[in-house]
Write a protein that holds these residues in place. Structure first.
Motif, PDB file in Angstrom:
ATOM      1  N   ALA A 196       0.876  -1.171   0.000  1.00  0.00           N
ATOM      2  CA  ALA A 196       0.000   0.000   0.000  1.00  0.00           C
ATOM      3  C   ALA A 196       0.915   1.223   0.000  1.00  0.00           C
ATOM      4  N   ASP A 248       0.823  -4.535   3.305  1.00  0.00           N
ATOM      5  CA  ASP A 248      -0.577  -4.838   3.584  1.00  0.00           C
ATOM      6  C   ASP A 248      -0.585  -6.176   4.313  1.00  0.00           C
ATOM      7  N   TYR A 253       3.881   0.738   2.640  1.00  0.00           N
ATOM      8  CA  TYR A 253       3.367  -0.111   3.718  1.00  0.00           C
ATOM      9  C   TYR A 253       3.246  -1.551   3.238  1.00  0.00           C
ATOM     10  N   ASN A 286       1.283   5.565   0.454  1.00  0.00           N
ATOM     11  CA  ASN A 286       0.762   6.836   0.941  1.00  0.00           C
ATOM     12  C   ASN A 286       1.579   7.946   0.288  1.00  0.00           C
ATOM     13  N   SER A 313      -6.908   1.076  -5.438  1.00  0.00           N
ATOM     14  CA  SER A 313      -7.098   0.114  -4.342  1.00  0.00           C
ATOM     15  C   SER A 313      -5.883  -0.014  -3.446  1.00  0.00           C
ATOM     16  N   VAL A 314      -4.729   0.511  -3.874  1.00  0.00           N
ATOM     17  CA  VAL A 314      -3.515   0.355  -3.068  1.00  0.00           C
ATOM     18  C   VAL A 314      -3.016   1.692  -2.510  1.00  0.00           C
ATOM     19  N   LEU A 315      -3.758   2.762  -2.756  1.00  0.00           N
ATOM     20  CA  LEU A 315      -3.378   4.070  -2.204  1.00  0.00           C
ATOM     21  C   LEU A 315      -4.077   4.297  -0.880  1.00  0.00           C
ATOM     22  N   ARG A 316      -3.356   4.841   0.101  1.00  0.00           N
ATOM     23  CA  ARG A 316      -3.939   5.141   1.413  1.00  0.00           C
ATOM     24  C   ARG A 316      -4.165   6.633   1.541  1.00  0.00           C
ATOM     25  N   ARG A 368       4.159  -0.130   8.044  1.00  0.00           N
ATOM     26  CA  ARG A 368       5.040   0.893   7.472  1.00  0.00           C
ATOM     27  C   ARG A 368       6.483   0.382   7.468  1.00  0.00           C
TER      28      ARG A 368
END
Length: 385
Positions: free
Chosen positions: A78, A91, A89, A80, A382-385, A144
């Motif tokens: 993921a 997941d 990160y 950010n 779908s993978v961005l926070r 993270r």
């Protein structure tokens, strides 16, 4: 990477059903084709996005990260996006369970994504500074594990490996010898500096290849005999194309070199019970041995440490091998069974003469092979926070 090849099985049901399948496919070919993916939601579209289009620079760099190699196509990442930084990160839910109990493979996949992003950033005119200081505590920090700081640079905004991001694939097939010299290939990896504490060793002599084949065969047999690990790994196997494209993750028979009727049998006639049967397990042993024997050049990525930051660094080096190979038209196939085995890993280090205390992270096959089908990918959103 578990991708069974039932052609090696001799069960009466398989032979009977594949015979019927061949007749049916000839008579009614449309019935044996999966429905094509909707173009706007294609799980393959990222492989074609060789320019950023409407994406921001950081979004495009992250997109390139999603095309990295990773175990069982779990895509355990993921991102950010914060100003000029990308925070990476793990997941933690996208886990191989007992097939990766320490999450070493997870962190290596994140390292692969990191290297893709470094290359993509360079293509856009940025120098990327990678910090992996948080990797060792990634389980306590919500996953993270690394960050990339992007800064504009004055030199050319191109990277020779950038096009390879979109050609790179795990090629689970028999390999032919390299069409270039080994030194010509390996020297291309030396142009981008070292990753401290992480190293690369190459093996191509006949006696070295024979030793690796034996170790790989023993390690895969050990793995498939571990029922919990095997079942956890097979939970990521998608039998049908519809399931695979809907989930946009996991592994399938479609990216292997299995004959077409085997792929049809798996998709239309196999059952969940087949996937964990003794025949499938033996099939994996047979396939790994066949592929290992058809390998002209082996590489071992090893580290001086066995810690999460070292695993992430190892992933960066693994992706460099992928990209350097793809840039020269070569194929790569990682084989984690020996390096993840409590018996196989030290045996591999000893047989190949690695230094005392060396920690093998990944064994990779390198050679020449035709490209196979692309793997699916989740959307950037779908993978961005």
């Amino acid at each position: 990477m578990i991708r069974p090849d039932p052609i090696l099985q001799s069960r009466r049901r398989f032979l009977r059903q594949t015979g019927a399948l061949a007749v049916g496919a000839a008579a009614f070919p449309a019935l044996f084709r999966a429905a094509p993916a909707v173009a706007s939601a294609s799980p393959y579209v990222a492989w074609e996005q060789t320019a950023k289009g409407d994406l921001t620079d950081l979004e495009y760099v992250a997109l390139c990260g999603t095309l990295a190699a990773n175990a069982h196509n779990t895509q355990p990442w993921a991102f950010n996006l914060l100003g000029n930084r990308i925070v990476l990160y793990a997941d933690l839910a996208r886990h191989l369970g007992q097939a990766d109990p320490r999450r070493r493979l997870m962190l290596m996949g994140l390292g692969c994504a990191t290297e893709n992003m470094v290359v993509a950033a360079a293509q856009l005119g940025y120098a990327a500074t990678v910090s992996d200081a948080e990797a060792d505590a990634f389980l306590q920090n919500g996953g993270r594990c690394a960050s990339l700081e992007l800064a504009r640079r004055s030199d050319s905004n191109t990277h020779p490996w950038f096009p390879a991001i979109f050609r790179r694939q795990t090629t689970r097939a028999e390999f032919e010898p390299l069409p270039i010299s080994r030194n010509e290939f390996t020297e291309s990896l030396n142009e981008y500096g070292e990753l401290p504490g992480t190293h690369l060793a190459w093996y191509g002599a006949a006696h070295e290849r024979e030793a690796i084949v034996r170790i790989a065969a023993d390690a895969v047999a050990e793995f498939v005999a571990n029922d919990a690990a095997y079942r956890d790994s097979m939970s990521w196997f998608r039998r049908s194309r519809r399931e695979w494209e809907a989930s946009r993750d996991g592994i399938s028979i479609f990216t292997s070199d299995a004959p077409w009727f085997v792929k049809e049998w798996v998709e239309f006639l196999s059952t969940p019970e087949d996937l964990v049967s003794s025949e499938f397990r033996q099939g994996e042993i047979d396939v790994v041995k066949r592929l290992a024997e058809a390998t002209p050049l082996w590489s071992v990525v090893w580290s001086e440490r066995d810690t999460p930051d070292a695993w992430l660094q190892g992933g960066r080096l693994i992706e460099r091998i992928y990209l350097a190979a793809a840039a020269q038209g070569l194929a790569v196939h990682p084989l984690a069974y020996p390096t993840e085995s409590p018996v196989g890993s030290p045996g591999l280090a000893k047989s190949l003469g690695l230094p005392s205390g060396a920690v093998p992270l990944m064994l990779l096959r390198v050679g020449l092979a035709r490209p196979l089908e692309r793997s699916v990918r989740r959307s950037l959103q779908s993978v961005l926070r």
